[in-house]
Scaffold this motif. Structure first.
Motif, PDB file in Angstrom:
ATOM      1  N   ARG A 200      35.407  68.790  15.134  1.00  0.00           N
ATOM      2  CA  ARG A 200      34.200  67.749  15.600  1.00  0.00           C
ATOM      3  C   ARG A 200      34.650  66.703  14.157  1.00  0.00           C
ATOM      4  O   ARG A 200      34.792  65.615  15.130  1.00  0.00           O
ATOM      5  CB  ARG A 200      32.961  68.338  16.266  1.00  0.00           C
ATOM      6  N   LEU A 201      34.120  66.326  13.726  1.00  0.00           N
ATOM      7  CA  LEU A 201      33.858  65.729  12.421  1.00  0.00           C
ATOM      8  C   LEU A 201      35.570  65.080  12.786  1.00  0.00           C
ATOM      9  O   LEU A 201      35.642  63.156  13.165  1.00  0.00           O
ATOM     10  CB  LEU A 201      33.388  65.899  11.759  1.00  0.00           C
ATOM     11  N   TYR A 202      36.163  65.050  12.772  1.00  0.00           N
ATOM     12  CA  TYR A 202      37.358  64.862  12.736  1.00  0.00           C
ATOM     13  C   TYR A 202      38.133  64.336  14.076  1.00  0.00           C
ATOM     14  O   TYR A 202      38.647  63.184  13.972  1.00  0.00           O
ATOM     15  CB  TYR A 202      38.649  65.981  12.066  1.00  0.00           C
ATOM     16  N   ILE A 203      37.718  64.953  15.005  1.00  0.00           N
ATOM     17  CA  ILE A 203      37.582  63.905  16.096  1.00  0.00           C
ATOM     18  C   ILE A 203      36.930  63.200  16.835  1.00  0.00           C
ATOM     19  O   ILE A 203      37.327  61.831  16.722  1.00  0.00           O
ATOM     20  CB  ILE A 203      38.160  65.151  17.605  1.00  0.00           C
ATOM     21  N   TYR A 204      35.714  63.303  16.107  1.00  0.00           N
ATOM     22  CA  TYR A 204      34.910  61.490  16.106  1.00  0.00           C
ATOM     23  C   TYR A 204      35.087  60.744  15.145  1.00  0.00           C
ATOM     24  O   TYR A 204      35.403  59.350  15.725  1.00  0.00           O
ATOM     25  CB  TYR A 204      33.415  62.480  15.648  1.00  0.00           C
ATOM     26  N   GLY A 205      35.890  61.123  14.047  1.00  0.00           N
ATOM     27  CA  GLY A 205      36.699  59.738  12.998  1.00  0.00           C
ATOM     28  C   GLY A 205      37.654  58.983  13.853  1.00  0.00           C
ATOM     29  O   GLY A 205      37.497  58.285  13.697  1.00  0.00           O
ATOM     30  N   ALA A 206      38.356  60.040  14.368  1.00  0.00           N
ATOM     31  CA  ALA A 206      39.557  59.372  14.603  1.00  0.00           C
ATOM     32  C   ALA A 206      39.567  58.410  16.171  1.00  0.00           C
ATOM     33  O   ALA A 206      39.439  57.473  16.331  1.00  0.00           O
ATOM     34  CB  ALA A 206      40.984  60.727  15.578  1.00  0.00           C
ATOM     35  N   ILE A 207      38.371  59.254  16.737  1.00  0.00           N
ATOM     36  CA  ILE A 207      38.053  58.245  17.796  1.00  0.00           C
ATOM     37  C   ILE A 207      37.406  56.882  17.660  1.00  0.00           C
ATOM     38  O   ILE A 207      37.317  55.490  17.973  1.00  0.00           O
ATOM     39  CB  ILE A 207      37.308  58.811  18.988  1.00  0.00           C
ATOM     40  N   ALA A 208      36.113  56.766  16.536  1.00  0.00           N
ATOM     41  CA  ALA A 208      35.917  55.768  15.709  1.00  0.00           C
ATOM     42  C   ALA A 208      36.638  54.373  14.783  1.00  0.00           C
ATOM     43  O   ALA A 208      36.521  53.825  15.567  1.00  0.00           O
ATOM     44  CB  ALA A 208      35.229  55.643  14.930  1.00  0.00           C
ATOM     45  N   ALA A 209      37.973  55.400  14.424  1.00  0.00           N
ATOM     46  CA  ALA A 209      38.849  54.641  13.709  1.00  0.00           C
ATOM     47  C   ALA A 209      39.819  54.024  14.922  1.00  0.00           C
ATOM     48  O   ALA A 209      40.108  52.081  14.082  1.00  0.00           O
ATOM     49  CB  ALA A 209      40.363  55.821  12.754  1.00  0.00           C
ATOM     50  N   ALA A 210      40.032  54.823  16.152  1.00  0.00           N
ATOM     51  CA  ALA A 210      40.796  53.339  17.495  1.00  0.00           C
ATOM     52  C   ALA A 210      40.335  52.695  17.621  1.00  0.00           C
ATOM     53  O   ALA A 210      40.511  51.803  17.923  1.00  0.00           O
ATOM     54  CB  ALA A 210      41.755  55.128  17.952  1.00  0.00           C
ATOM     55  N   PHE A 211      38.794  53.023  17.814  1.00  0.00           N
ATOM     56  CA  PHE A 211      37.790  51.908  18.455  1.00  0.00           C
ATOM     57  C   PHE A 211      37.789  50.602  17.514  1.00  0.00           C
ATOM     58  O   PHE A 211      37.604  49.660  17.653  1.00  0.00           O
ATOM     59  CB  PHE A 211      36.644  52.384  18.394  1.00  0.00           C
ATOM     60  N   LEU A 212      37.832  51.072  16.382  1.00  0.00           N
ATOM     61  CA  LEU A 212      37.073  49.527  15.103  1.00  0.00           C
ATOM     62  C   LEU A 212      38.839  48.934  14.940  1.00  0.00           C
ATOM     63  O   LEU A 212      38.675  48.079  14.737  1.00  0.00           O
ATOM     64  CB  LEU A 212      36.983  50.373  13.881  1.00  0.00           C
ATOM     65  N   MET A 213      40.054  49.956  15.234  1.00  0.00           N
ATOM     66  CA  MET A 213      41.336  49.063  14.821  1.00  0.00           C
ATOM     67  C   MET A 213      41.563  48.685  16.910  1.00  0.00           C
ATOM     68  O   MET A 213      42.025  46.637  16.670  1.00  0.00           O
ATOM     69  CB  MET A 213      42.338  50.176  15.195  1.00  0.00           C
ATOM     70  N   GLY A 214      41.042  48.614  17.411  1.00  0.00           N
ATOM     71  CA  GLY A 214      41.136  47.815  19.014  1.00  0.00           C
ATOM     72  C   GLY A 214      40.279  46.768  18.641  1.00  0.00           C
ATOM     73  O   GLY A 214      40.584  45.381  18.905  1.00  0.00           O
ATOM     74  N   LEU A 215      39.005  46.971  17.895  1.00  0.00           N
ATOM     75  CA  LEU A 215      37.795  46.020  17.760  1.00  0.00           C
ATOM     76  C   LEU A 215      38.648  44.613  16.869  1.00  0.00           C
ATOM     77  O   LEU A 215      38.799  43.768  16.873  1.00  0.00           O
ATOM     78  CB  LEU A 215      36.849  46.105  16.960  1.00  0.00           C
TER      79      LEU A 215
END
Length: 192
Positions: A5-20
């Motif tokens: 779950r930590l890896y999944i949340y990290g990947a989602i956060a990274a994708a969100f930050l790249m979008g921003l």
């Protein structure tokens, strides 16, 4: 917490930050005012069978050019921007269908373009590595490169106008979007 779950949340956060991040860069070809008019994504260039750059967008190409510069430094093959590379200029010449009587005019334009692009590249390469510098020093470096680019652009634009006047009507229609130095053409300093 579960590692997966930590890896999944990290990947989602990274994708969100790249979008921003991509929304925050006005020069991005996807979100900026030059949508579909980026030198890497102009439909007119693709229609003529010529693609300037790697085709994945401005930021990715800058990253790839940095890698090419590093590899060139290690192998002894110096990096050449696209409009200083003889193979890329040969593609441009073929896309414009330059005939034998126009070859001397093309060679004069090609030499002016290569000389101008490499003059700006030499100025850029002479500047120290910017990451360790203050914001003011980085700004000064950018202004130095920009000043040289402005000086060289005038010469390249004059050579492009001279070549444009010696082309046929069909060639002029293509050249307006393909020749660096013309108002609707790409920047001669892509990759610098």
């Amino acid at each position: 917490m579960n590692k997966h779950r930590l890896y999944i949340y990290g990947a989602i956060a990274a994708a969100f930050l790249m979008g921003l991040w991509s929304f925050g860069h006005a020069e991005s070809p996807v979100f900026g005012p030059n949508f579909a008019a980026s030198p890497y994504a102009m439909h007119q260039m693709f229609g003529a069978g010529y693609d300037y750059g790697c085709g994945f967008g401005h930021r990715f190409c800058r990253w790839m050019e940095g890698i090419e510069r590093g590899i060139g430094g290690l192998t002894g093959n110096p990096y050449q921007p696209p409009f200083a590379n003889a193979a890329e200029l040969a593609k441009l010449k073929a896309a414009l269908d330059i005939s034998e009587p126009q070859a001397s005019d093309w060679q004069a334009y090609e030499k002016t373009l290569q000389d101008g692009v490499m003059a700006v590249e030499r100025v850029r390469a002479s500047l120290p590595f910017p990451w360790s510098y203050s914001h003011d020093a980085q700004y000064y470096n950018a202004i130095t490169v920009n000043d040289e680019a402005q000086r060289q652009f005038t010469t390249i634009a004059n050579a492009a106008q001279s070549l444009l006047s010696k082309l046929t009507t069909e060639q002029q229609a293509k050249a307006r979007y393909l020749l660096p130095g013309l108002p609707a053409g790409p920047s001669p300093f892509i990759g610098i």
